[in-house]
Design a protein around this motif. Sequence first.
Motif, PDB file in Angstrom:
ATOM      1  N   GLY A 355      -4.459   4.948   6.159  1.00 27.16           N
ATOM      2  CA  GLY A 355      -4.626   4.977   4.706  1.00 27.16           C
ATOM      3  C   GLY A 355      -4.475   6.378   4.139  1.00 27.16           C
ATOM      4  O   GLY A 355      -3.887   6.560   3.072  1.00 27.16           O
ATOM      5  N   ARG A 356      -4.992   7.389   4.860  1.00 30.26           N
ATOM      6  CA  ARG A 356      -4.840   8.770   4.392  1.00 30.26           C
ATOM      7  C   ARG A 356      -3.392   9.235   4.487  1.00 30.26           C
ATOM      8  O   ARG A 356      -2.906   9.964   3.622  1.00 30.26           O
ATOM      9  CB  ARG A 356      -5.728   9.708   5.219  1.00 30.26           C
ATOM     10  N   LEU A 357      -2.696   8.827   5.529  1.00 29.37           N
ATOM     11  CA  LEU A 357      -1.299   9.219   5.680  1.00 29.37           C
ATOM     12  C   LEU A 357      -0.412   8.524   4.657  1.00 29.37           C
ATOM     13  O   LEU A 357       0.660   9.041   4.312  1.00 29.37           O
ATOM     14  CB  LEU A 357      -0.818   8.898   7.100  1.00 29.37           C
ATOM     15  N   ALA A 358      -0.821   7.348   4.206  1.00 28.87           N
ATOM     16  CA  ALA A 358      -0.193   6.632   3.094  1.00 28.87           C
ATOM     17  C   ALA A 358       1.292   6.367   3.288  1.00 28.87           C
ATOM     18  O   ALA A 358       2.109   6.697   2.425  1.00 28.87           O
ATOM     19  CB  ALA A 358      -0.425   7.401   1.782  1.00 28.87           C
ATOM     20  N   PRO A 359       1.697   5.765   4.413  1.00 30.20           N
ATOM     21  CA  PRO A 359       3.115   5.435   4.596  1.00 30.20           C
ATOM     22  C   PRO A 359       3.589   4.413   3.570  1.00 30.20           C
ATOM     23  O   PRO A 359       2.785   3.696   2.961  1.00 30.20           O
ATOM     24  CB  PRO A 359       3.153   4.859   6.013  1.00 30.20           C
ATOM     25  N   ALA A 360       4.911   4.343   3.413  1.00 31.50           N
ATOM     26  CA  ALA A 360       5.482   3.425   2.422  1.00 31.50           C
ATOM     27  C   ALA A 360       5.182   1.977   2.756  1.00 31.50           C
ATOM     28  O   ALA A 360       4.944   1.158   1.863  1.00 31.50           O
ATOM     29  CB  ALA A 360       6.988   3.650   2.325  1.00 31.50           C
ATOM     30  N   ARG A 374      -9.322  -8.616   9.204  1.00 34.38           N
ATOM     31  CA  ARG A 374     -10.207  -7.452   9.021  1.00 34.38           C
ATOM     32  C   ARG A 374      -9.396  -6.209   8.686  1.00 34.38           C
ATOM     33  O   ARG A 374      -9.741  -5.448   7.771  1.00 34.38           O
ATOM     34  CB  ARG A 374     -11.003  -7.224  10.308  1.00 34.38           C
ATOM     35  N   ASP A 375      -8.298  -5.985   9.408  1.00 33.66           N
ATOM     36  CA  ASP A 375      -7.507  -4.775   9.187  1.00 33.66           C
ATOM     37  C   ASP A 375      -6.716  -4.835   7.886  1.00 33.66           C
ATOM     38  O   ASP A 375      -6.485  -3.813   7.242  1.00 33.66           O
ATOM     39  CB  ASP A 375      -6.585  -4.535  10.386  1.00 33.66           C
ATOM     40  N   VAL A 376      -6.307  -6.035   7.460  1.00 34.25           N
ATOM     41  CA  VAL A 376      -5.677  -6.183   6.147  1.00 34.25           C
ATOM     42  C   VAL A 376      -6.678  -5.816   5.052  1.00 34.25           C
ATOM     43  O   VAL A 376      -6.329  -5.143   4.063  1.00 34.25           O
ATOM     44  CB  VAL A 376      -5.153  -7.621   5.957  1.00 34.25           C
ATOM     45  N   ALA A 377      -7.942  -6.216   5.212  1.00 34.21           N
ATOM     46  CA  ALA A 377      -8.976  -5.854   4.247  1.00 34.21           C
ATOM     47  C   ALA A 377      -9.200  -4.339   4.237  1.00 34.21           C
ATOM     48  O   ALA A 377      -9.375  -3.735   3.165  1.00 34.21           O
ATOM     49  CB  ALA A 377     -10.277  -6.583   4.572  1.00 34.21           C
ATOM     50  N   GLY A 383      -5.377   0.899  -0.734  1.00 30.89           N
ATOM     51  CA  GLY A 383      -4.366   0.645  -1.736  1.00 30.89           C
ATOM     52  C   GLY A 383      -3.180  -0.172  -1.283  1.00 30.89           C
ATOM     53  O   GLY A 383      -2.160  -0.232  -1.988  1.00 30.89           O
ATOM     54  N   TYR A 384      -3.300  -0.845  -0.141  1.00 29.23           N
ATOM     55  CA  TYR A 384      -2.193  -1.662   0.361  1.00 29.23           C
ATOM     56  C   TYR A 384      -2.444  -3.134   0.051  1.00 29.23           C
ATOM     57  O   TYR A 384      -3.575  -3.607   0.051  1.00 29.23           O
ATOM     58  CB  TYR A 384      -2.031  -1.482   1.870  1.00 29.23           C
ATOM     59  N   ARG A 385      -1.349  -3.846  -0.171  1.00 23.56           N
ATOM     60  CA  ARG A 385      -1.447  -5.291  -0.381  1.00 23.56           C
ATOM     61  C   ARG A 385      -0.557  -6.002   0.643  1.00 23.56           C
ATOM     62  O   ARG A 385       0.430  -5.446   1.124  1.00 23.56           O
ATOM     63  CB  ARG A 385      -1.024  -5.673  -1.797  1.00 23.56           C
ATOM     64  N   GLU A 402       0.536 -15.689  16.963  1.00 24.82           N
ATOM     65  CA  GLU A 402       1.040 -14.347  16.658  1.00 24.82           C
ATOM     66  C   GLU A 402       1.423 -14.303  15.171  1.00 24.82           C
ATOM     67  O   GLU A 402       1.967 -15.283  14.638  1.00 24.82           O
ATOM     68  CB  GLU A 402       2.266 -14.027  17.503  1.00 24.82           C
ATOM     69  N   ALA A 403       1.158 -13.190  14.519  1.00 27.79           N
ATOM     70  CA  ALA A 403       1.521 -13.039  13.121  1.00 27.79           C
ATOM     71  C   ALA A 403       2.188 -11.681  12.920  1.00 27.79           C
ATOM     72  O   ALA A 403       1.878 -10.707  13.617  1.00 27.79           O
ATOM     73  CB  ALA A 403       0.282 -13.157  12.217  1.00 27.79           C
ATOM     74  N   VAL A 404       3.099 -11.630  11.960  1.00 25.25           N
ATOM     75  CA  VAL A 404       3.762 -10.382  11.563  1.00 25.25           C
ATOM     76  C   VAL A 404       3.577 -10.224  10.071  1.00 25.25           C
ATOM     77  O   VAL A 404       4.057 -11.055   9.292  1.00 25.25           O
ATOM     78  CB  VAL A 404       5.261 -10.394  11.937  1.00 25.25           C
ATOM     79  N   ALA A 405       2.853  -9.173   9.679  1.00 26.66           N
ATOM     80  CA  ALA A 405       2.480  -8.962   8.289  1.00 26.66           C
ATOM     81  C   ALA A 405       3.069  -7.666   7.768  1.00 26.66           C
ATOM     82  O   ALA A 405       3.109  -6.660   8.490  1.00 26.66           O
ATOM     83  CB  ALA A 405       0.959  -8.930   8.156  1.00 26.66           C
ATOM     84  N   THR A 406       3.518  -7.681   6.527  1.00 29.16           N
ATOM     85  CA  THR A 406       4.019  -6.476   5.849  1.00 29.16           C
ATOM     86  C   THR A 406       3.022  -6.056   4.791  1.00 29.16           C
ATOM     87  O   THR A 406       2.657  -6.866   3.913  1.00 29.16           O
ATOM     88  CB  THR A 406       5.381  -6.731   5.200  1.00 29.16           C
ATOM     89  N   LEU A 407       2.583  -4.804   4.863  1.00 26.69           N
ATOM     90  CA  LEU A 407       1.641  -4.238   3.896  1.00 26.69           C
ATOM     91  C   LEU A 407       2.321  -3.093   3.170  1.00 26.69           C
ATOM     92  O   LEU A 407       2.870  -2.190   3.797  1.00 26.69           O
ATOM     93  CB  LEU A 407       0.384  -3.727   4.610  1.00 26.69           C
ATOM     94  N   ILE A 408       2.288  -3.127   1.846  1.00 22.83           N
ATOM     95  CA  ILE A 408       2.893  -2.060   1.065  1.00 22.83           C
ATOM     96  C   ILE A 408       1.893  -1.532   0.050  1.00 22.83           C
ATOM     97  O   ILE A 408       0.927  -2.214  -0.321  1.00 22.83           O
ATOM     98  CB  ILE A 408       4.182  -2.532   0.363  1.00 22.83           C
ATOM     99  N   ARG A 409       2.115  -0.316  -0.403  1.00 25.39           N
ATOM    100  CA  ARG A 409       1.227   0.303  -1.379  1.00 25.39           C
ATOM    101  C   ARG A 409       1.412  -0.332  -2.759  1.00 25.39           C
ATOM    102  O   ARG A 409       2.509  -0.687  -3.146  1.00 25.39           O
ATOM    103  CB  ARG A 409       1.498   1.807  -1.492  1.00 25.39           C
ATOM    104  N   GLY A 410       0.292  -0.431  -3.457  1.00 30.95           N
ATOM    105  CA  GLY A 410       0.373  -0.906  -4.835  1.00 30.95           C
ATOM    106  C   GLY A 410       0.046  -2.374  -4.991  1.00 30.95           C
ATOM    107  O   GLY A 410      -0.136  -3.113  -4.050  1.00 30.95           O
TER     108      GLY A 410
END
Length: 410
Positions: A355-360, A374-377, A383-385, A402-410
């Motif tokens: 979260g501090r590194l704030a990748p795209a 838990r980690d998505v929360a 600031g990721y959704r 197995e799941a593959v999730a994409t998290l992006i800022r905003g």
Amino acid sequence: MGEHIGSIIELTVDKIAHGGIAVGRLDGRVVFVSDAIPGETVRARVSDDRKKSFWRADAVEVLQPSEHRRDHVWSAAAIDRDPRGRAGGAEFGHIALAHQRELKRQVLAESLQRMAGIESDVVVEPLPGDPAVNGLGWRTRIRLHVDDQGRLGPMASRSHSVIPVQDVPLATAAVQAATPFAERFLGLGTLDVIAPTTSDPRLVIGEQKPTVIRELVGEREFQLDDTGFWQVHRSAPVALTRAVQEAIDPALFDPRAENLDLYGGVGLLAAAVADRFGAETRITSVESDERATDHASENLAEWLGASAETGRVDRWLRELDAGASAADRDRLRAATIVLDPPRSGAGSEVMTVLGRLAPAQLVYVACDPVALARDVALAAEAGYRLARIRAFDLFPHTHHVEAVATLIRG
């Protein structure tokens, strides 16, 4: 406590819990029941009554069966055997394959809703060919244990007792044929049977010194130790390669950024990223196992910007965060970070640093729905959704998904 162990109880189970156990109530007490399907009424034998809030039990007779109940795919795990003598490792083998995927979907969706406040319409997708063969013959790797008579078998569920068997129907035909069920292995703890895509099946006995094998994923070859980690489903490496490639938003991908592949193993997913985005892709794979990192370096050698480093992900990220210059942080904010943590998930420390590194964008490959939720929360706090999620049935006839999730800022 203990006075109820062995008692036979009768109850109706109404939902599935994380871990693949059905849940019912008896006189207000929660009872977790193995080998039952939501909607069924069963007789079950109490196996654990140490907790005041819940008991554990094993179904021994089905009084009102679910329409989804089938004969177990593995006779060694069937309900007509004493629960203490049922082979572990195929705990959904008595459930119709399509309904297994529905139960896994329920657990994943409920975890996301409960822990991350996300309503998801995710479905669990079968891998190619599995429905046609009823989800059998997919394991390219098995580990069997040795009992005190030298016989081979899995452990019983939630037990250290070895259950001798003569077949392993979840394994590929090559693995089954190579497994020496008739032999005795006195004095040994475990025997692994492995069927690489590029060579004959092999046995790994006990703590045998590792040797290098090669696996094909599409047309690409990966080297790894025969004792090292590799996806066990025959189609999983290809499926995850494609899923990760498709999970990355190309509009957010910068090949010159400080892209990372965390918990990278021998470089499967780093190669997936570089294959999609080309020769100029910069990506660093981070893995705690030094031998795996050595293999990853070889597997990623064709990309000049790809590298592999040995380190525990939490420590490696802390050091990266502490030592990053302003230019480094710019490259990290533009980065795509793929992570494929163990079953326990990435956890608060790793997610906080990310979260501090704030990748795209983060592409999170998960083998545990609760850890993922838990980690998505945790990511949401930074600031990721959750932009998209897919789920795959990489482990038919078990509760795993197995799941593959994409998290992006905003």
